[in-house]
Scaffold this motif. Structure first.
Motif, PDB file in Angstrom:
ATOM      1  N   LEU A 134      41.106  41.595  43.017  1.00 32.66           N
ATOM      2  CA  LEU A 134      42.359  42.345  43.125  1.00 32.66           C
ATOM      3  C   LEU A 134      42.307  43.492  42.127  1.00 32.66           C
ATOM      4  CD1 LEU A 134      45.126  42.808  44.308  1.00 32.66           C
ATOM      5  CD2 LEU A 134      46.050  41.105  42.725  1.00 32.66           C
ATOM      6  N   LYS A 135      42.096  44.691  42.666  1.00 30.60           N
ATOM      7  CA  LYS A 135      41.824  45.849  41.829  1.00 30.60           C
ATOM      8  C   LYS A 135      43.087  46.368  41.142  1.00 30.60           C
ATOM      9  CE  LYS A 135      39.656  47.854  45.356  1.00 30.60           C
ATOM     10  NZ  LYS A 135      38.745  48.597  46.241  1.00 30.60           N
ATOM     11  N   GLY A 136      42.861  47.160  40.108  1.00 34.73           N
ATOM     12  CA  GLY A 136      43.943  47.738  39.324  1.00 34.73           C
ATOM     13  C   GLY A 136      43.615  47.611  37.852  1.00 34.73           C
ATOM     14  N   PRO A 137      44.492  48.112  36.967  1.00 28.65           N
ATOM     15  CA  PRO A 137      44.289  47.844  35.547  1.00 28.65           C
ATOM     16  C   PRO A 137      44.182  46.336  35.320  1.00 28.65           C
ATOM     17  CG  PRO A 137      46.047  49.441  35.871  1.00 28.65           C
ATOM     18  CD  PRO A 137      45.709  48.892  37.234  1.00 28.65           C
ATOM     19  N   HIS A 138      43.155  45.904  34.604  1.00 28.13           N
ATOM     20  CA  HIS A 138      42.878  44.472  34.419  1.00 28.13           C
ATOM     21  C   HIS A 138      42.660  43.799  35.777  1.00 28.13           C
ATOM     22  CE1 HIS A 138      43.824  45.371  30.369  1.00 28.13           C
ATOM     23  NE2 HIS A 138      45.125  45.315  30.484  1.00 28.13           N
ATOM     24  N   THR A 139      41.668  44.299  36.510  1.00 27.30           N
ATOM     25  CA  THR A 139      41.281  43.705  37.791  1.00 27.30           C
ATOM     26  C   THR A 139      41.064  42.208  37.627  1.00 27.30           C
ATOM     27  OG1 THR A 139      40.295  45.724  38.670  1.00 27.30           O
ATOM     28  CG2 THR A 139      39.408  43.651  39.498  1.00 27.30           C
ATOM     29  N   LEU A 140      41.531  41.444  38.625  1.00 25.43           N
ATOM     30  CA  LEU A 140      41.401  39.990  38.618  1.00 25.43           C
ATOM     31  C   LEU A 140      40.337  39.565  39.629  1.00 25.43           C
ATOM     32  CD1 LEU A 140      45.176  38.947  38.660  1.00 25.43           C
ATOM     33  CD2 LEU A 140      43.687  39.244  36.665  1.00 25.43           C
ATOM     34  N   VAL A 141      39.604  38.521  39.293  1.00 29.24           N
ATOM     35  CA  VAL A 141      38.650  37.913  40.222  1.00 29.24           C
ATOM     36  C   VAL A 141      38.990  36.437  40.355  1.00 29.24           C
ATOM     37  CG1 VAL A 141      36.246  37.435  40.766  1.00 29.24           C
ATOM     38  CG2 VAL A 141      36.843  39.529  39.525  1.00 29.24           C
TER      39      VAL A 141
END
Length: 301
Positions: free
Chosen positions: A201-208
């Motif tokens: 989930l992209k964006g500032p502080h992308t999550l995996v």
């Protein structure tokens, strides 16, 4: 003769420490290596008027160590000119490329379009029985959201990676972008469980998130220079390249996200800076950083 580098990193020690989480990305190559050793990636997308997306992803893949890279365009014939500065990349149309049996990993969706031809390309890809890693990005994600039968195929496939930005995540979940952003971890976990896939989930502080929904990585590398057209295509190319090289999916996905952001930090620390950073500049910076970290971690080769 000594050659000066266009790159520098004011935070190399911190990057070296962070890179220790992804050891498979920083293994020296053996003297016996050849192009087949490091895998073959196919990048499919690039409908008419959107050829640049697949080119950015393919160039990122070749810069980050993939042995061979194919760029497959969702067009009746190859657009001209095509990647004249990178003749190392092999070219095809999407349907012809999908007939090949020597692909180690696939990236699909960068500039693919949402037309009937694009949906047919997606269906063909999801029905391939090779079982190799498949990363879906951009238009491929919107097609999944619009076509339940394709979503069902994707969920049954396995070895799948999805890389949505917040609006694409909202489409996949049938909700609003604001709701995704209000609880990003929950949204990423839902997508992972729904599609049995790694979710970026992209964006500032992308999550995996892992396929079971567990959070694997909260990314801290990167800067606002990444807010530019094509940045996501480059990320797809980097992750796809690592997957094709045989790096385990968790390492390839989490490490690829980190390396993408860290390359932007290298550009920020160099003469480029944040403002006007071009997505096409990320791949060579990532190559430089990956090699410097490998040398630092393995000084004797």
């Amino acid at each position: 003769m000594m050659f000066s580098s266009p790159y520098q990193s004011k935070r190399f020690d911190a990057q070296l420490e962070a890179a220790a989480r992804f050891p498979q990305l920083f293994v020296p190559r053996t003297a016996e290596s050849h192009k087949g050793t490091h895998g073959t990636l196919a990048v499919i997308g690039g409908a008419a008027g959107m050829s640049g997306a697949v080119i950015l992803a393919a160039v990122a893949a070749i810069y980050n160590g993939c042995g061979k890279v194919w760029a497959g365009f969702n067009q009746n014939a190859l657009p001209l000119p095509v990647i004249p500065e990178r003749p190392e990349i092999m070219l095809s149309t999407a349907p012809e490329l999908q007939k090949r049996g020597d692909i180690s990993a696939w990236v699909l969706g960068c500039g693919l379009d949402l037309c009937a031809n694009a949906l047919a390309v997606l269906h063909t890809q999801l029905m391939l029985a090779d079982g190799n890693p498949l990363l879906l990005d951009a238009d491929a994600l919107t097609l999944l959201a619009r076509h339940p039968e394709a979503a069902g195929q994707a969920a049954r496939r396995g070895n799948l990676i999805l890389t949505p930005h917040p609006a694409e995540a909202a489409r996949l979940l049938g909700t609003a972008t604001a709701e995704v952003q209000a609880d990003r971890e929950h949204a990423a976990a839902r997508i992972s469980r729904r599609f049995n896939a790694y979710t970026v989930l992209k964006g500032p502080h992308t999550l995996v998130c892992a396929p079971n929904g567990s959070l694997l990585h909260t990314n801290r590398s990167g800067n606002p220079g990444l807010a530019a057209a094509g940045s996501g295509d480059v990320l797809s190319g980097i992750i796809g390249s690592l997957l094709a090289q045989g790096i385990a999916p968790e390492q390839a996905v989490c490490g690829g996200v980190w390396l993408h952001g860290a390359a932007a930090d290298v550009l920020k620390d160099s003469e480029t800076g944040e403002t006007g950073m071009l997505s096409g500049e990320l791949a060579p910076a990532a190559r430089w950083l990956r090699n410097r970290i490998t040398e630092a971690l393995h000084p004797n080769g």
